[in-house]
Design a protein around this motif. Sequence first.
Motif, mmCIF file in Angstrom:
data_model
loop_
_atom_site.group_PDB
_atom_site.id
_atom_site.type_symbol
_atom_site.label_atom_id
_atom_site.label_comp_id
_atom_site.label_asym_id
_atom_site.label_seq_id
_atom_site.Cartn_x
_atom_site.Cartn_y
_atom_site.Cartn_z
ATOM 1 N N VAL A 292 0.843 -1.194 0.000
ATOM 2 C CA VAL A 292 0.000 0.000 0.000
ATOM 3 C C VAL A 292 0.879 1.244 0.000
ATOM 4 O O VAL A 292 1.701 1.453 0.894
ATOM 5 C CB VAL A 292 -0.955 0.014 1.213
ATOM 6 N N GLU A 293 0.683 2.066 -1.017
ATOM 7 C CA GLU A 293 1.482 3.283 -1.178
ATOM 8 C C GLU A 293 0.908 4.448 -0.393
ATOM 9 O O GLU A 293 1.653 5.278 0.154
ATOM 10 C CB GLU A 293 1.576 3.636 -2.664
ATOM 11 N N ASP A 294 -0.427 4.512 -0.311
ATOM 12 C CA ASP A 294 -1.035 5.611 0.426
ATOM 13 C C ASP A 294 -2.507 5.316 0.659
ATOM 14 O O ASP A 294 -3.130 4.526 -0.073
ATOM 15 C CB ASP A 294 -0.889 6.933 -0.340
ATOM 16 N N VAL A 295 -3.028 5.946 1.704
ATOM 17 C CA VAL A 295 -4.458 5.919 2.023
ATOM 18 C C VAL A 295 -4.822 7.324 2.482
ATOM 19 O O VAL A 295 -3.942 8.142 2.783
ATOM 20 C CB VAL A 295 -4.780 4.902 3.143
ATOM 21 N N PRO A 296 -6.110 7.657 2.537
ATOM 22 C CA PRO A 296 -6.473 8.974 3.062
ATOM 23 C C PRO A 296 -5.887 9.192 4.454
ATOM 24 O O PRO A 296 -5.971 8.319 5.317
ATOM 25 C CB PRO A 296 -8.009 8.907 3.111
ATOM 26 N N HIS A 297 -5.273 10.338 4.653
ATOM 27 C CA HIS A 297 -4.610 10.623 5.916
ATOM 28 C C HIS A 297 -5.624 11.061 6.970
ATOM 29 O O HIS A 297 -6.476 11.914 6.710
ATOM 30 C CB HIS A 297 -3.548 11.704 5.716
ATOM 31 N N LEU A 298 -5.503 10.467 8.153
ATOM 32 C CA LEU A 298 -6.395 10.792 9.263
ATOM 33 C C LEU A 298 -5.599 11.438 10.385
ATOM 34 O O LEU A 298 -4.461 11.039 10.663
ATOM 35 C CB LEU A 298 -7.072 9.527 9.809
ATOM 36 N N THR A 299 -6.202 12.410 11.050
ATOM 37 C CA THR A 299 -5.596 12.928 12.268
ATOM 38 C C THR A 299 -5.709 11.857 13.349
ATOM 39 O O THR A 299 -6.486 10.893 13.217
ATOM 40 C CB THR A 299 -6.300 14.191 12.747
ATOM 41 N N LYS A 300 -4.957 12.009 14.425
ATOM 42 C CA LYS A 300 -5.051 11.047 15.511
ATOM 43 C C LYS A 300 -6.463 10.998 16.072
ATOM 44 O O LYS A 300 -6.987 9.917 16.370
ATOM 45 C CB LYS A 300 -4.056 11.377 16.623
ATOM 46 N N ASP A 301 -7.084 12.166 16.208
ATOM 47 C CA ASP A 301 -8.458 12.200 16.730
ATOM 48 C C ASP A 301 -9.414 11.450 15.807
ATOM 49 O O ASP A 301 -10.294 10.714 16.275
ATOM 50 C CB ASP A 301 -8.929 13.644 16.905
ATOM 51 N N ASP A 302 -9.243 11.633 14.494
ATOM 52 C CA ASP A 302 -10.110 10.937 13.536
ATOM 53 C C ASP A 302 -9.883 9.429 13.596
ATOM 54 O O ASP A 302 -10.829 8.636 13.527
ATOM 55 C CB ASP A 302 -9.858 11.447 12.117
ATOM 56 N N GLY A 303 -8.622 9.034 13.721
ATOM 57 C CA GLY A 303 -8.313 7.610 13.813
ATOM 58 C C GLY A 303 -8.870 7.003 15.083
ATOM 59 O O GLY A 303 -9.444 5.901 15.063
ATOM 60 N N ASP A 304 -8.707 7.697 16.205
ATOM 61 C CA ASP A 304 -9.249 7.204 17.473
ATOM 62 C C ASP A 304 -10.768 7.081 17.406
ATOM 63 O O ASP A 304 -11.352 6.113 17.924
ATOM 64 C CB ASP A 304 -8.864 8.151 18.610
ATOM 65 N N LYS A 305 -11.400 8.056 16.774
ATOM 66 C CA LYS A 305 -12.862 8.018 16.650
ATOM 67 C C LYS A 305 -13.301 6.813 15.816
ATOM 68 O O LYS A 305 -14.265 6.119 16.170
ATOM 69 C CB LYS A 305 -13.363 9.314 15.999
ATOM 70 N N ALA A 306 -12.593 6.548 14.713
ATOM 71 C CA ALA A 306 -12.932 5.405 13.867
ATOM 72 C C ALA A 306 -12.823 4.097 14.650
ATOM 73 O O ALA A 306 -13.715 3.235 14.582
ATOM 74 C CB ALA A 306 -12.020 5.374 12.638
ATOM 75 N N VAL A 307 -11.742 3.944 15.407
ATOM 76 C CA VAL A 307 -11.555 2.721 16.189
ATOM 77 C C VAL A 307 -12.647 2.582 17.238
ATOM 78 O O VAL A 307 -13.206 1.491 17.432
ATOM 79 C CB VAL A 307 -10.161 2.712 16.843
ATOM 80 N N SER A 308 -12.988 3.669 17.913
ATOM 81 C CA SER A 308 -14.028 3.612 18.939
ATOM 82 C C SER A 308 -15.388 3.253 18.347
ATOM 83 O O SER A 308 -16.264 2.737 19.050
ATOM 84 C CB SER A 308 -14.124 4.948 19.684
ATOM 85 N N GLU A 309 -15.555 3.513 17.056
ATOM 86 C CA GLU A 309 -16.804 3.163 16.364
ATOM 87 C C GLU A 309 -16.754 1.765 15.760
ATOM 88 O O GLU A 309 -17.642 1.383 15.002
ATOM 89 C CB GLU A 309 -17.085 4.194 15.273
ATOM 90 N N GLY A 310 -15.730 0.990 16.099
ATOM 91 C CA GLY A 310 -15.640 -0.388 15.630
ATOM 92 C C GLY A 310 -15.203 -0.518 14.189
ATOM 93 O O GLY A 310 -15.597 -1.463 13.503
ATOM 94 N N LYS A 311 -14.356 0.400 13.729
ATOM 95 C CA LYS A 311 -13.894 0.378 12.345
ATOM 96 C C LYS A 311 -12.449 -0.101 12.272
ATOM 97 O O LYS A 311 -11.590 0.369 13.026
ATOM 98 C CB LYS A 311 -14.008 1.768 11.720
ATOM 99 N N LEU A 312 -12.197 -1.033 11.361
ATOM 100 C CA LEU A 312 -10.826 -1.455 11.067
ATOM 101 C C LEU A 312 -10.324 -0.569 9.936
ATOM 102 O O LEU A 312 -10.926 -0.527 8.856
ATOM 103 C CB LEU A 312 -10.786 -2.923 10.649
ATOM 104 N N ILE A 313 -9.239 0.156 10.184
ATOM 105 C CA ILE A 313 -8.763 1.118 9.203
ATOM 106 C C ILE A 313 -7.285 0.888 8.898
ATOM 107 O O ILE A 313 -6.565 0.260 9.676
ATOM 108 C CB ILE A 313 -8.950 2.572 9.696
ATOM 109 N N ILE A 314 -6.861 1.396 7.738
ATOM 110 C CA ILE A 314 -5.445 1.464 7.395
ATOM 111 C C ILE A 314 -5.010 2.901 7.632
ATOM 112 O O ILE A 314 -5.685 3.843 7.200
ATOM 113 C CB ILE A 314 -5.195 1.076 5.929
ATOM 114 N N ILE A 315 -3.886 3.067 8.318
ATOM 115 C CA ILE A 315 -3.382 4.413 8.588
ATOM 116 C C ILE A 315 -2.024 4.594 7.915
ATOM 117 O O ILE A 315 -1.299 3.627 7.666
ATOM 118 C CB ILE A 315 -3.261 4.684 10.098
#
Length: 356
Positions: free
Chosen positions: A186-209
């Motif tokens: 993977v070369e790139d994915v949409p960039h998330l702030t730490k707050d956005d990433g934490d929010k995604a995880v708390s919502e039960g989302k598996l994400i690539i950072i």
Amino acid sequence: MELPSINIIFKNKANTAIERGERGIVALVLKDAVPSTNPFVVKNENDIIDGLADANKEQIKLALIGGENPPKKVIVYVVPADAADFSTALNYLETVKFDYLAIPDVDKTDAIVTWIKQLRDDKDIKVKVVLPHTAADYEGVINFDTDNIAAFGKTYTTAKYCSRIAGLLAGTPLKMSATYSVLSEVEDVPHLTKDDGDKAVSEGKLIIINDGEKCKIGRAVNSLTTIDTNKGEDFKKILIVDKSDMWHDDVKRTVGDFYLGKYPNNYDNKILLISAIQAYNDQLVLEGLLDGSLADYNKVSIDISAQEDYLKSIGEDTGSMKEQQIKEANTKDKVFLMSNLKWTDAMEDFNINVII
């Protein structure tokens, strides 16, 4: 009368648990011209049959990449390109062993979620599925939520990268979490702030950072967000659910192969079965999969409460019975056991104080 059931909550063997965890099984359902051999099994790229569309061959290759290890195999079921649903594939998959399912062409995911819940909760078949943008609030559904994935010189949608995630999870050893697993392609994915990433995880989302140097899995969580006394915080972790499913499948299979219908249902034979399962738990402690530091955990015993409830249901007066009498009572063809497991987790959160 139904088939005899072995209803194990947490509902071969411990010394191979790590190896089996390292080499899980992926199921893929693809839309294409249905081949003469359907379904078919792929263990490496040479097993991919001719006649499939290049896009579908690519999906199989994505699953084969795996995680720390490749998956043991990929079971591929092809439905017609114009199929209205995936019911024929799901009916087949109910009858075979697999760990993670992906359906690259899935559109509406509600039916798949319902099917997974029925398998896990009603039919005692512990499998998981990776689905795009699906907030199922359920431990058997991985809610993959990263879109616009740049890899192999092209851009993938979330749905088209679920096969890769299923293979990665199936190929992650049971001594490891998929958290921060690097996807080197993977070369790139949409960039998330730490707050956005934490929010995604708390919502039960598996994400690539993207950490600025490489792209990797965020925290390895499933879609479960609502916890209660039956499913606590641990159930949000993919690793913990994988271990629990392994325990369930091993014990259920062993009991079915070696005990069910083969011995009189008396107290002595129940103790023999308890001893066998306890030996399995003890080996899992030695392998580092169960936490052996807590003396009151990982024990196997007769489920006194369930056994007493059953005795009452068949007209037995248990009011004057002592605990040992309840344990030794005749429960006809029913066996009530329990085990309080304490799984080890992976190291994920670090607090390091530096004093200068």
